[in-house]
Design a protein around this motif. Structure first.
Motif, PDB file in Angstrom:
ATOM      1  N   VAL B 177       0.845  -1.188   0.000  1.00 35.56           N
ATOM      2  CA  VAL B 177       0.000   0.000   0.000  1.00 35.56           C
ATOM      3  C   VAL B 177       0.885   1.244   0.000  1.00 35.56           C
ATOM      4  CG1 VAL B 177      -1.647   1.321   1.384  1.00 35.56           C
ATOM      5  CG2 VAL B 177      -1.950  -1.133   1.099  1.00 35.56           C
ATOM      6  N   ALA B 178       1.935   1.194   0.808  1.00 37.28           N
ATOM      7  CA  ALA B 178       2.856   2.329   0.875  1.00 37.28           C
ATOM      8  C   ALA B 178       3.534   2.528  -0.471  1.00 37.28           C
ATOM      9  CB  ALA B 178       3.901   2.095   1.968  1.00 37.28           C
ATOM     10  N   ALA B 179       3.942   1.419  -1.081  1.00 33.87           N
ATOM     11  CA  ALA B 179       4.606   1.497  -2.374  1.00 33.87           C
ATOM     12  C   ALA B 179       3.667   2.101  -3.411  1.00 33.87           C
ATOM     13  CB  ALA B 179       5.059   0.109  -2.803  1.00 33.87           C
ATOM     14  N   ARG B 180       2.412   1.671  -3.309  1.00 32.49           N
ATOM     15  CA  ARG B 180       1.429   2.202  -4.253  1.00 32.49           C
ATOM     16  C   ARG B 180       1.303   3.707  -4.060  1.00 32.49           C
ATOM     17  NH1 ARG B 180      -3.665   3.801  -4.738  1.00 32.49           N
ATOM     18  NH2 ARG B 180      -4.698   3.362  -6.723  1.00 32.49           N
ATOM     19  N   ALA B 181       1.224   4.110  -2.809  1.00 33.56           N
ATOM     20  CA  ALA B 181       1.098   5.536  -2.505  1.00 33.56           C
ATOM     21  C   ALA B 181       2.291   6.303  -3.081  1.00 33.56           C
ATOM     22  CB  ALA B 181       1.004   5.757  -1.006  1.00 33.56           C
ATOM     23  N   ALA B 182       3.478   5.728  -2.928  1.00 30.36           N
ATOM     24  CA  ALA B 182       4.671   6.377  -3.456  1.00 30.36           C
ATOM     25  C   ALA B 182       4.568   6.520  -4.971  1.00 30.36           C
ATOM     26  CB  ALA B 182       5.903   5.570  -3.069  1.00 30.36           C
ATOM     27  N   ALA B 183       4.069   5.457  -5.595  1.00 34.55           N
ATOM     28  CA  ALA B 183       3.938   5.480  -7.048  1.00 34.55           C
ATOM     29  C   ALA B 183       2.874   6.491  -7.481  1.00 34.55           C
ATOM     30  CB  ALA B 183       3.601   4.084  -7.555  1.00 34.55           C
ATOM     31  N   VAL B 184       1.789   6.539  -6.712  1.00 33.51           N
ATOM     32  CA  VAL B 184       0.696   7.466  -7.047  1.00 33.51           C
ATOM     33  C   VAL B 184       1.224   8.894  -7.100  1.00 33.51           C
ATOM     34  CG1 VAL B 184      -1.403   8.519  -6.124  1.00 33.51           C
ATOM     35  CG2 VAL B 184      -1.195   6.028  -6.232  1.00 33.51           C
ATOM     36  N   LEU B 185       2.080   9.226  -6.134  1.00 34.98           N
ATOM     37  CA  LEU B 185       2.594  10.586  -6.086  1.00 34.98           C
ATOM     38  C   LEU B 185       3.380  10.944  -7.339  1.00 34.98           C
ATOM     39  CD1 LEU B 185       3.743  10.934  -2.382  1.00 34.98           C
ATOM     40  CD2 LEU B 185       1.849  12.102  -3.510  1.00 34.98           C
ATOM     41  N   GLU B 186       3.994   9.954  -7.951  1.00 33.75           N
ATOM     42  CA  GLU B 186       4.769  10.205  -9.169  1.00 33.75           C
ATOM     43  C   GLU B 186       3.909  10.118 -10.419  1.00 33.75           C
ATOM     44  OE1 GLU B 186       8.433  10.870  -9.905  1.00 33.75           O
ATOM     45  OE2 GLU B 186       7.587  11.837  -8.118  1.00 33.75           O
ATOM     46  N   SER B 187       2.683   9.629 -10.275  1.00 38.42           N
ATOM     47  CA  SER B 187       1.824   9.398 -11.438  1.00 38.42           C
ATOM     48  C   SER B 187       1.106  10.683 -11.804  1.00 38.42           C
ATOM     49  CB  SER B 187       0.794   8.313 -11.101  1.00 38.42           C
ATOM     50  OG  SER B 187      -0.142   8.857 -10.189  1.00 38.42           O
ATOM     51  N   ASP B 188       0.246  10.612 -12.856  1.00 38.75           N
ATOM     52  CA  ASP B 188      -0.559  11.788 -13.172  1.00 38.75           C
ATOM     53  C   ASP B 188      -2.000  11.576 -12.734  1.00 38.75           C
ATOM     54  OD1 ASP B 188      -0.816   9.807 -14.987  1.00 38.75           O
ATOM     55  OD2 ASP B 188       0.061  10.960 -16.653  1.00 38.75           O
ATOM     56  N   ALA B 215      10.375  15.205  -0.787  1.00 44.45           N
ATOM     57  CA  ALA B 215      10.460  15.563  -2.203  1.00 44.45           C
ATOM     58  C   ALA B 215       9.240  16.343  -2.668  1.00 44.45           C
ATOM     59  CB  ALA B 215      10.636  14.298  -3.037  1.00 44.45           C
ATOM     60  N   TYR B 216       8.130  16.247  -1.939  1.00 42.14           N
ATOM     61  CA  TYR B 216       6.873  16.870  -2.427  1.00 42.14           C
ATOM     62  C   TYR B 216       6.468  18.096  -1.644  1.00 42.14           C
ATOM     63  CZ  TYR B 216       6.752  12.375  -4.631  1.00 42.14           C
ATOM     64  OH  TYR B 216       7.102  11.281  -5.347  1.00 42.14           O
ATOM     65  N   THR B 217       7.196  18.391  -0.552  1.00 39.46           N
ATOM     66  CA  THR B 217       6.755  19.509   0.295  1.00 39.46           C
ATOM     67  C   THR B 217       6.816  20.826  -0.454  1.00 39.46           C
ATOM     68  OG1 THR B 217       8.991  19.571   1.143  1.00 39.46           O
ATOM     69  CG2 THR B 217       7.340  18.513   2.530  1.00 39.46           C
TER      70      THR B 217
END
Lengths: 378, 539, 250
Positions: B177-188, B215-217
């Motif tokens: 789930v965490a990995a998915r969240a990380a990926a989501v942040l990089e997605s569109d 990285a996103y702050t």
């Protein structure tokens, strides 16, 4: 009043010791400078410097004896005052190097240039002037001792507790002076001195003069300490040593007396350090090592605590022994020193001078004419 | 960090073992045909071929794709067949990508490298990720999820979704789930999804999550704000962890101090004797450990893990025996003269140091850690080394043991009697000289076993003891003389305070500050934290 | 402060002191008039020494008033200050400066300025020397003036300490077991000496020796478990049943 005070403290024995010291201060430099090197009585320069070191130690021993022998305060941190006096002198000598340093910076000592410092720290200001350095040699150890003593004696820290916190004091300073950013040269300390008051510090004449000044300082310190210990104040101090609460109930504020002798002693140690540094040519944090301070205590114990002559005799004897041992049998020196600690405390509690005095007094007491002679103080 | 590198190693291991033919799900020829398709056409076709390979679900696929990603796959011009080519002199050795069988040596001109660009590499990574995400081996699934967390590949989201659906292990699911969240942040994906992802990551509260969010702050808009606020939340929770870590280090240092000081507390408390050679007893204990290990190394290497257990009683006996010797030969003549005792024992310490130096040399000695003392593990964000843990446990055991001896044995009763009122104890028929001797032996023996423990974390040299002597005194004086609990609290307080000061003031300055603090403290309470009160103590 | 304290030399009221849960002094009240001599008796642990400690500033009481001359609060002062106010104390165990001569012991105790600078430049004058001689005569130590105090016998040390006390010229003397370890003859002489002193100064004597107390012939206060059990003439208190019970056991 002052002269009366000084004369009061001068009995025959003190006069003899004083005269002897003055004679050494004159004769040794004379034998070094005036006699040709092949003369049997010529004293080589290295020997003058070595003896100068011993006499600086003797003055440190006097200061330890003053607090320990007469007031019962066993300081395991007197080396700190000695080293602070030494650093104050070292800072003056550093500032005298000027452009002759490796980096040839007119203001900054080499180690600061090396550390990329751009300007002189504030606490180095003024040390280019000798009078200022001389003032600091007295003030810095004196102030530290006063502040430390004010806290310690007021809260009645005594005995081994006091010994241990004096040791902690010098240990803390040791750690602090090891740090480069303290601004005192860190691990390497202060060295490569060139001249003092314009005289080349390596020259025979300068060294002989420094020796003479050191012995003179010991003589003055001895005279002063004699006067102090023979005054009523000195008797109060011995009272504090033997029965502190009795002294208190007589109405003497014990902490003030301790503070007085403690500060006086620290100033003495500081001056000793200041005389030591130009002769040795270096001052570094290892002078703060607690082991050094304890060694100074054993000089006094060997010579005989509570006798001022004993402090001088002890410092010179033990250090002569150390020089000989570390040259001839270096592995055995620590055995010898350790053994000395044990031997003196177990078998020679009065030290050399104290034991001789006791023997002398015993001889005199057995003579029929002198039944009322006091026994020597323990 | 160490945790991560172990995971990466595990991943690597998992991938290399995945090539075992036993797990084959597809026939070799079929798989080879699909591999051959990689060399046909452009990048789009290659991507399609990769997906086709993935669709087989075969365990060997990920290894093949790995080689592809590394640029090791070549097409043989003669038959358009795909091989792994390895340089052999000026020529290439061909290996069958599926079976690994050798397929002859060819010159450079006979083969052509299959081009790989970033798009392909991403596709490969995602493919490998999704493959391993559904591996039957839990360790592989876990490491695959961790890998996605690192790569933050948006392409892996569908694979993750499927894997999360299928996952049964809650811990691994959490990572996925965490990995998915990380990926989501990089997605569109839409912002709402991203904010949900930020919250998810924020909920983890780990140092990694913190750096992920960092990285996103700076991103404009609600995502950035959410990330910043989540990062702040993590930061404050990390502060708690840092504090906990400091407490841990502090307790560990405190245990070391306790071990070093507790023997001193006994001798000082009972006899009022400051034993300046106490540190040397610690040193002797450490050298005993060294000697035991030397003997074991040469005669019975198999016992090495038990070396400390063997050294403990020996160190106690050696140091305790020397302690009794010192008491009988030197100290007993000096009772009632604490300052002289201090000087004489300092002399003893010099002699002991030089003796050890003469026997063992001045250099540091290597004392090995048994296997159960090495390594570390983590709890949350705490990193705990076994050696520190064991030393804390050991200190507690020694402390408890000593309390028991003093409270429950007849010897302890005598010792306490002498501590409180020497004359009265003597009048009651207690042989105070023997109590003194044995108490001194006990204190020294405990210093000896402290030396066994300290040999595990400190340099064993003749100067070992000197480093502890002042600290030990500070602990005893701070805690209050004649009170073991005072020593305990003193040691732990000083240990923890030291470790809390260190980050702000540096190790040396922290120590100085602490010394100054204790000096001031003694001014305020000259008898320490837990002083014995009343008239008896002043007599 | 308290009106009741007016006109008194020493005034203790409601004094309490606890050591680790042990009540050494329990609601103790004691009043001493100027010029009065008082004997204090009591079994071991009655709080006699602690009371002395409190008066001389060695120990601070938990609660209660301790006033000197009706107005000076002794609980706020330290030992040296209290000594300089004019309260002298002799310890139970004779405490003299053993490595000083008998003469120097007296010289150190003589009333004079007590600061370090004053003593540093101090020179003994004729008046002081006469006073020293006088005190040495009083304490019968004149022929031992150059002896180190360590060489004196136990009884002589007691007298030296009393001599030092007198040298301080205090207004109140606290004397803890002056007759301990003395021969009967010495004890009798000590009683005479104390009575002589009491003509000019107030004295509090703590003593176990009943003969000695009888010799003094003064008002007696009996302490028990940190508070006053009885007060009056020796005959009156020795017939008091409570006192008898405490002394003879129950």
């Amino acid at each position: 009043m002052i002269t009366g005070f000084l004369l009061n403290g001068f009995d025959t024995r003190a006069r003899v010791v004083f005269a002897l010291l003055i004679a050494i201060a004159i004769l040794v430099p004379a034998a070094n400078l005036l006699l040709p090197p092949d003369h049997p009585l010529h004293v080589p320069t290295y020997m003058v410097t070595l003896m100068g070191k011993y006499f600086a130690y003797a003055m440190l021993a006097l200061s330890v004896d003053l607090v320990w022998g007469y007031c019962g305060i066993l300081s395991l941190g007197h080396g700190a005052f000695f080293a602070l006096g030494g650093y104050a002198m070292g800072m003056y000598l550093m500032r005298q190097i000027g452009t002759r340093g490796v980096y040839a910076d007119p203001i900054l000592p080499d180690f600061m240039v090396f550390l990329n410092w751009k300007e002189l720290p504030w606490f180095w200001y003024g040390f280019d002037q000798f009078w200022f350095a001389a003032l600091m040699i007295v003030l810095v150890p004196g102030t530290l001792a006063f502040v430390f003593g004010w806290f310690a004696f007021r809260s009645r820290v005594t005995g081994v507790y006091l010994s241990i916190i004096t040791q902690a004091l010098t240990y803390a300073l040791l750690l602090a002076f090891f740090r480069n950013d303290m601004g005192f040269g860190g691990n390497n300390g202060l060295t490569d001195f060139k001249d003092i008051l314009g005289y080349n510090i390596q020259a025979d004449g300068t060294r002989a003069t420094l020796f003479a000044l050191t012995v003179l300082a010991v003589a003055i310190a001895f005279a002063l300490a004699s006067a102090v210990t023979r005054s009523k104040l000195g008797k109060v101090l011995v009272g504090v040593r033997d029965a502190e609460s009795r002294t208190r109930f007589l109405g003497y504020r014990v902490e003030n007396y301790k503070l007085f002798v403690w500060t006086l002693s620290a100033v003495m140690a500081g001056i000793a350090g200041a005389l030591y540094v130009p002769q040795i040519g270096i001052i570094n944090p290892s002078e703060f090592d607690p082991a050094n301070s304890i060694e100074a205590v054993i000089w006094v114990a060997v010579g005989g605590r509570g006798t001022l002559v004993g402090a001088i005799v002890g410092a010179i004897t033990v250090n002569f022994g150390k020089t000989w041992f570390t040259g001839a049998l270096p592995e055995l020196w620590l055995f010898a020193l350790g053994g000395l600690f044990i031997f003196v405390t177990l078998f020679l509690p009065k030290g050399i001078v104290g034991t001789v005095q006791a023997w002398w007094a015993g001889k005199r007491a057995s003579a029929p004419a002198a039944t009322l002679k006091p026994e020597p103080a323990e | 960090m160490r945790f991560l590198s172990i995971l990466i190693a595990a991943l690597w291991l998992a991938l290399s073992t995945a090539v075992s033919p036993a797990a084959a799900a597809v026939a070799d020829e079929d798989l080879k045909r699909l591999v051959d398709a990689l060399g046909v056409g452009g990048f789009s076709e290659a991507e399609a071929a990769i997906n086709a390979l993935v669709a087989t679900g075969d365990d060997r696929v990920s290894a093949i794709l790995d080689r592809f990603g590394e640029g090791d796959l070549y097409t043989r011009k003669a038959d358009k067949s795909v091989f792994i080519a390895e340089k052999a002199g000026s020529d290439f050795k061909l290996l069958d990508p599926v079976t690994g069988a050798e397929a002859g040596v060819v010159s450079k001109g006979e083969i052509e490298k299959i081009k790989v660009n970033n798009r392909i590499r991403r596709a490969i990574a995602a493919a490998v990720g999704s493959l391993t995400l559904r591996s039957p081996d839990a360790a592989i699934r876990r490491s695959a999820a961790e890998a996605v967390m690192k790569s933050k590949d948006a392409a892996a989201i569908p694979a993750l979704d499927a894997a999360i659906e299928a996952e049964t292990d809650p811990a691994i699911k959490q990572i996925m789930v965490a990995a998915r969240a990380a990926a989501v942040l990089e997605s569109d994906l839409p912002e709402a999804d991203k904010i949900a992802a930020v919250e998810m990551i924020g909920g983890l509260g780990t140092r990694d999550a913190m750096s992920m969010l960092a990285a996103y702050t700076a991103v404009e808009g609600p995502v950035g704000e959410a990330a910043a606020s989540a990062a702040r939340t993590i930061e404050s929770s990390l502060l708690v962890w840092d504090a906990a870590q400091n407490v841990w280090y502090g307790l560990s240092l405190g245990s070391v101090l306790l071990l070093a000081a507790i023997g001193l507390a006994i001798t000082f408390g009972v006899m009022g004797v400051i034993n300046m050679a106490h540190g040397e007893m610690v040193m002797i204990g450490a050298y005993t450990t060294f000697a035991v290990q030397e003997i074991i190394r040469t005669s019975a290497p198999g016992l090495f893990d038990y070396s400390l257990l063997i050294a403990l009683p020996l160190a106690f006996i050696v140091a305790g025996g020397i302690g009794i010797l010192i008491e009988r030969s030197v100290i007993r003549w000096l009772y009632g003269r604490p300052l002289e005792t201090l000087l004489a024992t300092w002399g003893v310490s010099l002699v002991l140091q030089q003796t050890v130096r003469s026997i063992f040399g001045a250099q540091n000695k290597e004392v090995g850690n048994p296997s159960w003392m090495s390594g570390s593990f983590t709890i949350g964000e705490l990193s705990i080394t076994w050696s520190r843990l064991w030393i804390i446990v050991f200190a507690m055991v020694v402390f408890a043991g000593l309390l028991a001896v003093l409270k429950r044995t007849y010897f302890g009763l005598q010792t306490r009697a002498v501590t409180q009122n020497r004359q009265m104890a003597s009048a009651m028929g207690i042989r105070t000289p023997w109590v003194d001797a044995f108490t001194f032996g006990l204190g020294s023996g405990i210093a000896g076993i402290a030396g066994v423990a300290l040999s595990q974390i400190d340099n064993v040299s003749p100067n070992l003891g000197q480093g502890y002597i002042i600290d030990s005194f500070m602990v005893v004086v701070f805690g209050g003389v004649g009170n073991l609990w005072g020593t305990f609290v003193g040691a732990m307080t000083l240990g923890v305070a030291n470790k809390f000061l260190e980050p702000y003031a540096g190790a040396v300055l922290g120590k100085i500050l602490l010394l100054v603090f204790i000096i001031l403290f003694i001014q305020k309470r000259p008898r320490g934290l837990f002083a014995l009160k009343g008239r008896a103590i002043e007599a | 402060m308290t009106d009741k304290a007016e006109g008194t030399l020493l005034y203790l009221d409601g004094v309490n002191k606890t050591f680790d849960g042990f009540r050494a002094i329990n609601n103790l009240s004691l009043v001493l008039a100027p010029g009065e001599m008082r004997a204090i008796i009591g079994p071991n642990g009655a709080g006699k020494t602690t009371m002395m400690d409190i008066i001389t500033g060695k120990t601070k009481p938990d609660t209660g008033d301790v006033l000197f001359e009706g107005s000076t609060d002794l609980t706020r002062l330290d030992e040296a200050k209290i000594a300089n106010l004019g309260i002298g104390r002799k310890f139970q165990k004779p405490t003299v400066f053993e490595s000083h001569t008998v003469e120097d012991n007296i010289a150190l105790a003589l009333k004079a300025r007590r600061g370090p600078w004053a003593t540093l430049f101090h020179r003994t004058g004729k008046a002081e020397q006469d006073r020293i001689d006088e005190l040495l005569t009083t304490t019968r130590l004149i022929d031992k003036r150059r002896f180190l105090a360590a060489r004196l016998s136990h009884g002589q040390k007691q007298w030296l300490e009393i001599g030092m006390l007198l040298a301080q010229e205090p207004r109140l003397l606290l004397v803890d077991e002056p007759a301990a370890g003395m021969t009967d003859a010495e004890t009798a002489e000590t009683a005479i000496l104390l009575k002589e002193i009491a003509r000019t100064q107030s004295v509090v004597v703590v003593e176990h020796d009943m003969t000695f107390v009888r010799d003094l012939g003064v008002k007696v206060t009996v302490l028990h478990e940190g508070s006053v059990l009885a007060e009056g003439t020796l005959d009156a208190v020795s017939s008091n049943p409570k006192v008898v019970e405490v002394y003879l056991g129950r």
